[in-house]
Design an enzyme around this catalytic site. Sequence first.
Site, short mmCIF file in Angstrom:
data_model
loop_
_atom_site.label_atom_id
_atom_site.label_comp_id
_atom_site.label_asym_id
_atom_site.label_seq_id
_atom_site.Cartn_x
_atom_site.Cartn_y
_atom_site.Cartn_z
CG ASN A 20 4.32 -3.19 3.61
OD1 ASN A 20 4.37 -2.86 4.78
ND2 ASN A 20 5.35 -3.12 2.80
N PRO A 21 0.10 -5.20 4.16
CG PRO A 21 -1.27 -4.95 6.03
CD PRO A 21 0.18 -4.90 5.58
NE ARG A 22 1.49 0.94 3.82
CZ ARG A 22 2.43 0.28 4.49
NH1 ARG A 22 2.09 -0.75 5.26
NH2 ARG A 22 3.69 0.62 4.42
CG LEU A 23 -2.48 0.34 -3.57
CD1 LEU A 23 -2.54 -0.89 -4.45
CD2 LEU A 23 -3.48 1.38 -4.02
#
Length: 104
Positions: A20-23
């Site tokens: 996952n590239p998000r926080l």
Amino acid sequence: GTVEYLYSVDSGEYSFLEVNPRLQVEHPVTEGITGVCIPAIQLNVAMGIPLHCIPDIRKFYKADPDTTTPIDFTTAKPAPPTCHTMAARITAENIEDGFKPTSG
């Protein structure tokens, strides 16, 4: 971002789930071991502040947090973890309904 795996106690094997590239909701684990407040860093970067000017990043790379001298991130060694942390999420899925979320 995060990389997620499942661990089988029976076989002792890990299975890759996703990247996952998000926080993620687990970001406090990273914050706990690094001392870096990830949402604050994201906001600073979004405002155009260079990483080497952000005090938390400077402390993480063992640089004086009160200065803004450049940091060579390709050679700088980060500080070692400050502690151990762990996060767990309990979810319930209905296997008879395509693994849709359920109340348990």
